[in-house]
Motif scaffolding. Structure first.
Motif, PDB file in Angstrom:
ATOM      1  N   THR A  56       0.840  -1.202   0.000  1.00 27.84           N
ATOM      2  CA  THR A  56       0.000   0.000   0.000  1.00 27.84           C
ATOM      3  C   THR A  56       0.871   1.247   0.000  1.00 27.84           C
ATOM      4  N   VAL A  57       0.313   2.285  -0.580  1.00 24.89           N
ATOM      5  CA  VAL A  57       0.949   3.602  -0.594  1.00 24.89           C
ATOM      6  C   VAL A  57      -0.095   4.599  -0.110  1.00 24.89           C
ATOM      7  N   SER A  58       0.239   5.322   0.948  1.00 30.71           N
ATOM      8  CA  SER A  58      -0.656   6.349   1.469  1.00 30.71           C
ATOM      9  C   SER A  58       0.137   7.648   1.592  1.00 30.71           C
ATOM     10  N   LYS A  59       0.088   8.425   0.546  1.00 31.51           N
ATOM     11  CA  LYS A  59       0.833   9.684   0.546  1.00 31.51           C
ATOM     12  C   LYS A  59       0.277  10.639   1.606  1.00 31.51           C
ATOM     13  N   ASP A  60      -1.039  10.596   1.826  1.00 31.68           N
ATOM     14  CA  ASP A  60      -1.665  11.451   2.843  1.00 31.68           C
ATOM     15  C   ASP A  60      -1.094  11.190   4.238  1.00 31.68           C
ATOM     16  N   HIS A  61      -0.793   9.925   4.522  1.00 35.12           N
ATOM     17  CA  HIS A  61      -0.232   9.553   5.822  1.00 35.12           C
ATOM     18  C   HIS A  61       1.291   9.454   5.787  1.00 35.12           C
ATOM     19  N   GLY A  62       1.877   9.600   4.603  1.00 25.63           N
ATOM     20  CA  GLY A  62       3.327   9.505   4.458  1.00 25.63           C
ATOM     21  C   GLY A  62       3.854   8.110   4.697  1.00 25.63           C
ATOM     22  N   GLU A  63       3.062   7.092   4.333  1.00 26.39           N
ATOM     23  CA  GLU A  63       3.465   5.717   4.597  1.00 26.39           C
ATOM     24  C   GLU A  63       3.428   4.844   3.349  1.00 26.39           C
ATOM     25  N   ILE A  64       4.410   3.940   3.297  1.00 30.39           N
ATOM     26  CA  ILE A  64       4.473   2.932   2.250  1.00 30.39           C
ATOM     27  C   ILE A  64       4.690   1.597   2.950  1.00 30.39           C
ATOM     28  N   ALA A  65       3.834   0.613   2.655  1.00 27.63           N
ATOM     29  CA  ALA A  65       3.962  -0.728   3.230  1.00 27.63           C
ATOM     30  C   ALA A  65       4.539  -1.657   2.167  1.00 27.63           C
ATOM     31  N   VAL A  66       5.534  -2.445   2.574  1.00 24.54           N
ATOM     32  CA  VAL A  66       6.273  -3.276   1.628  1.00 24.54           C
ATOM     33  C   VAL A  66       6.435  -4.690   2.181  1.00 24.54           C
ATOM     34  N   ILE A  68       8.761  -7.957   1.879  1.00 25.18           N
ATOM     35  CA  ILE A  68      10.113  -8.300   1.431  1.00 25.18           C
ATOM     36  C   ILE A  68      10.227  -9.817   1.443  1.00 25.18           C
ATOM     37  N   ASN A  69      10.731 -10.393   0.348  1.00 27.40           N
ATOM     38  CA  ASN A  69      10.813 -11.846   0.213  1.00 27.40           C
ATOM     39  C   ASN A  69      12.161 -12.425   0.616  1.00 27.40           C
ATOM     40  N   LYS A  70      13.245 -11.720   0.309  1.00 29.95           N
ATOM     41  CA  LYS A  70      14.591 -12.243   0.559  1.00 29.95           C
ATOM     42  C   LYS A  70      15.407 -11.228   1.339  1.00 29.95           C
ATOM     43  N   PRO A  71      16.365 -11.590   2.140  1.00 32.15           N
ATOM     44  CA  PRO A  71      16.825 -12.944   2.446  1.00 32.15           C
ATOM     45  C   PRO A  71      15.876 -13.695   3.367  1.00 32.15           C
ATOM     46  N   ILE A  72      15.048 -12.971   4.105  1.00 34.10           N
ATOM     47  CA  ILE A  72      14.000 -13.607   4.913  1.00 34.10           C
ATOM     48  C   ILE A  72      12.700 -12.861   4.652  1.00 34.10           C
ATOM     49  N   PRO A  73      11.565 -13.543   4.704  1.00 29.01           N
ATOM     50  CA  PRO A  73      10.302 -12.838   4.511  1.00 29.01           C
ATOM     51  C   PRO A  73      10.041 -11.886   5.681  1.00 29.01           C
ATOM     52  N   CYS A  74       9.748 -10.644   5.344  1.00 32.50           N
ATOM     53  CA  CYS A  74       9.434  -9.666   6.382  1.00 32.50           C
ATOM     54  C   CYS A  74       8.525  -8.577   5.818  1.00 32.50           C
ATOM     55  N   PHE A  75       8.045  -7.750   6.709  1.00 35.06           N
ATOM     56  CA  PHE A  75       7.119  -6.684   6.360  1.00 35.06           C
ATOM     57  C   PHE A  75       7.733  -5.363   6.823  1.00 35.06           C
ATOM     58  N   LEU A  76       7.651  -4.352   5.970  1.00 32.25           N
ATOM     59  CA  LEU A  76       8.281  -3.065   6.240  1.00 32.25           C
ATOM     60  C   LEU A  76       7.271  -1.941   6.051  1.00 32.25           C
ATOM     61  N   ILE A  77       7.268  -1.018   6.989  1.00 36.59           N
ATOM     62  CA  ILE A  77       6.495   0.214   6.817  1.00 36.59           C
ATOM     63  C   ILE A  77       7.491   1.364   6.832  1.00 36.59           C
ATOM     64  N   VAL A  78       7.449   2.170   5.779  1.00 38.86           N
ATOM     65  CA  VAL A  78       8.310   3.346   5.680  1.00 38.86           C
ATOM     66  C   VAL A  78       7.446   4.563   5.952  1.00 38.86           C
ATOM     67  N   THR A  79       7.924   5.433   6.837  1.00 38.94           N
ATOM     68  CA  THR A  79       7.207   6.658   7.154  1.00 38.94           C
ATOM     69  C   THR A  79       8.054   7.842   6.732  1.00 38.94           C
ATOM     70  N   VAL A  80       7.457   8.728   5.948  1.00 36.38           N
ATOM     71  CA  VAL A  80       8.119   9.944   5.468  1.00 36.38           C
ATOM     72  C   VAL A  80       7.355  11.130   6.039  1.00 36.38           C
ATOM     73  N   VAL A  81       8.082  12.026   6.721  1.00 33.60           N
ATOM     74  CA  VAL A  81       7.440  13.166   7.377  1.00 33.60           C
ATOM     75  C   VAL A  81       8.201  14.440   7.037  1.00 33.60           C
ATOM     76  N   SER A  82       7.478  15.455   6.608  1.00 33.92           N
ATOM     77  CA  SER A  82       8.077  16.760   6.355  1.00 33.92           C
ATOM     78  C   SER A  82       8.265  17.473   7.688  1.00 33.92           C
ATOM     79  N   VAL A  83       9.515  17.850   7.973  1.00 31.82           N
ATOM     80  CA  VAL A  83       9.822  18.537   9.222  1.00 31.82           C
ATOM     81  C   VAL A  83       9.786  20.043   9.004  1.00 31.82           C
ATOM     82  N   ARG A  84      10.400  20.474   7.934  1.00 31.95           N
ATOM     83  CA  ARG A  84      10.400  21.869   7.497  1.00 31.95           C
ATOM     84  C   ARG A  84      10.268  21.857   5.983  1.00 31.95           C
ATOM     85  N   GLY A  85      10.271  23.013   5.370  1.00 33.61           N
ATOM     86  CA  GLY A  85      10.110  23.101   3.924  1.00 33.61           C
ATOM     87  C   GLY A  85      11.054  22.220   3.137  1.00 33.61           C
TER      88      GLY A  85
END
Length: 132
Positions: A56-66, A68-85
Protein backbone atom coordinates in the motif's frame (compact mmCIF):
# COMPACT_ATOMS: atom_id res chain seq x y z
CA UNK A 1 22.71 -7.36 32.83
CA UNK A 2 23.66 -5.95 29.40
CA UNK A 3 24.63 -9.43 28.15
CA UNK A 4 21.11 -10.68 28.83
CA UNK A 5 19.66 -7.56 27.18
CA UNK A 6 21.86 -8.14 24.09
CA UNK A 7 20.63 -11.73 23.83
CA UNK A 8 17.00 -10.57 23.91
CA UNK A 9 17.73 -7.91 21.29
CA UNK A 10 19.43 -10.46 19.02
CA UNK A 11 16.24 -12.54 18.94
CA UNK A 12 13.95 -9.55 18.42
CA UNK A 13 11.77 -9.93 15.33
CA UNK A 14 10.99 -6.22 14.98
CA UNK A 15 13.05 -3.04 14.64
CA UNK A 16 11.80 0.53 14.43
CA UNK A 17 14.07 3.44 13.63
CA UNK A 18 13.54 6.61 15.65
CA UNK A 19 15.28 9.61 17.19
CA UNK A 20 15.57 7.66 20.45
CA UNK A 21 17.39 4.54 19.29
CA UNK A 22 20.48 3.57 21.30
CA UNK A 23 22.05 2.26 18.07
CA UNK A 24 22.88 5.49 16.20
CA UNK A 25 22.76 3.72 12.81
CA UNK A 26 19.04 3.18 13.47
CA UNK A 27 18.26 6.81 14.25
CA UNK A 28 15.86 8.75 12.04
CA UNK A 29 17.57 10.19 8.95
CA UNK A 30 16.74 13.73 7.83
CA UNK A 31 17.19 14.78 4.21
CA UNK A 32 17.44 18.16 2.51
CA UNK A 33 14.49 17.70 0.15
CA UNK A 34 10.76 18.25 0.02
CA UNK A 35 8.29 15.65 1.23
CA UNK A 36 7.26 14.86 -2.38
CA UNK A 37 10.86 14.35 -3.52
CA UNK A 38 11.69 11.97 -0.67
CA UNK A 39 8.38 10.10 -0.84
CA UNK A 40 8.85 9.54 -4.59
CA UNK A 41 12.43 8.32 -4.03
CA UNK A 42 11.35 5.84 -1.36
CA UNK A 43 8.54 4.53 -3.54
CA UNK A 44 10.89 4.08 -6.52
CA UNK A 45 13.51 2.42 -4.34
CA UNK A 46 11.09 -0.38 -3.50
CA UNK A 47 9.46 -0.59 -6.94
CA UNK A 48 12.89 -1.29 -8.45
CA UNK A 49 13.84 -3.92 -5.86
CA UNK A 50 12.98 -7.40 -7.19
CA UNK A 51 12.83 -8.80 -3.64
CA UNK A 52 10.13 -6.30 -2.62
CA UNK A 53 6.46 -5.79 -3.37
CA UNK A 54 4.70 -2.57 -2.42
CA UNK A 55 1.44 -3.46 -0.67
CA UNK A 56 0.00 0.00 0.00
CA UNK A 57 0.95 3.60 -0.59
CA UNK A 58 -0.66 6.35 1.47
CA UNK A 59 0.83 9.68 0.55
CA UNK A 60 -1.66 11.45 2.84
CA UNK A 61 -0.23 9.55 5.82
CA UNK A 62 3.33 9.51 4.46
CA UNK A 63 3.47 5.72 4.60
CA UNK A 64 4.47 2.93 2.25
CA UNK A 65 3.96 -0.73 3.23
CA UNK A 66 6.27 -3.28 1.63
CA UNK A 67 6.52 -7.08 1.67
CA UNK A 68 10.11 -8.30 1.43
CA UNK A 69 10.81 -11.85 0.21
CA UNK A 70 14.59 -12.24 0.56
CA UNK A 71 16.83 -12.94 2.45
CA UNK A 72 14.00 -13.61 4.91
CA UNK A 73 10.30 -12.84 4.51
CA UNK A 74 9.43 -9.67 6.38
CA UNK A 75 7.12 -6.68 6.36
CA UNK A 76 8.28 -3.07 6.24
CA UNK A 77 6.50 0.21 6.82
CA UNK A 78 8.31 3.35 5.68
CA UNK A 79 7.21 6.66 7.15
CA UNK A 80 8.12 9.94 5.47
CA UNK A 81 7.44 13.17 7.38
CA UNK A 82 8.08 16.76 6.35
CA UNK A 83 9.82 18.54 9.22
CA UNK A 84 10.40 21.87 7.50
CA UNK A 85 10.11 23.10 3.92
CA UNK A 86 13.32 21.46 2.77
CA UNK A 87 13.85 18.90 5.53
CA UNK A 88 12.16 15.52 5.47
CA UNK A 89 12.53 12.61 7.90
CA UNK A 90 12.49 8.92 7.00
CA UNK A 91 11.80 6.10 9.47
CA UNK A 92 11.44 2.36 9.01
CA UNK A 93 9.57 -0.32 10.95
CA UNK A 94 10.51 -3.85 9.90
CA UNK A 95 9.25 -7.14 11.32
CA UNK A 96 9.26 -10.84 10.55
CA UNK A 97 7.46 -13.91 11.82
CA UNK A 98 10.31 -16.21 10.82
CA UNK A 99 12.48 -17.86 13.48
CA UNK A 100 16.24 -18.04 13.24
CA UNK A 101 18.45 -19.94 15.69
CA UNK A 102 21.06 -17.16 15.42
CA UNK A 103 18.50 -14.36 15.80
CA UNK A 104 16.88 -12.08 13.23
CA UNK A 105 17.98 -8.72 14.63
CA UNK A 106 21.34 -8.61 12.77
CA UNK A 107 19.66 -9.44 9.45
CA UNK A 108 16.85 -6.90 9.91
CA UNK A 109 19.29 -4.22 11.12
CA UNK A 110 21.56 -4.75 8.09
CA UNK A 111 18.58 -4.37 5.76
CA UNK A 112 17.49 -1.06 7.36
CA UNK A 113 21.03 0.32 7.20
CA UNK A 114 21.21 -0.60 3.50
CA UNK A 115 17.98 1.33 2.83
CA UNK A 116 19.37 4.40 4.57
CA UNK A 117 22.60 4.07 2.56
CA UNK A 118 20.58 4.00 -0.67
CA UNK A 119 18.59 7.07 0.43
CA UNK A 120 21.85 8.87 1.32
CA UNK A 121 22.92 8.50 -2.33
CA UNK A 122 19.65 10.01 -3.57
CA UNK A 123 19.34 12.99 -1.21
CA UNK A 124 21.59 15.20 0.88
CA UNK A 125 21.67 13.95 4.45
CA UNK A 126 21.08 16.84 6.86
CA UNK A 127 21.44 14.91 10.12
CA UNK A 128 20.88 11.61 11.85
CA UNK A 129 18.74 11.62 14.97
CA UNK A 130 17.21 14.50 16.81
CA UNK A 131 19.05 17.81 16.69
CA UNK A 132 20.85 18.86 19.85
Amino acid sequence: MSVIRNIFIRFSKQIETSDHQKDSSLNTHYYKATFNQVFHSVEELFRQDADCRIVTVSKDHGEIAVEINKPIPCFLIVTVVSVRGMETAVDFNISSEKFSPIGLYPILRKRLISYYEKMNKLHTLVRIGKSS
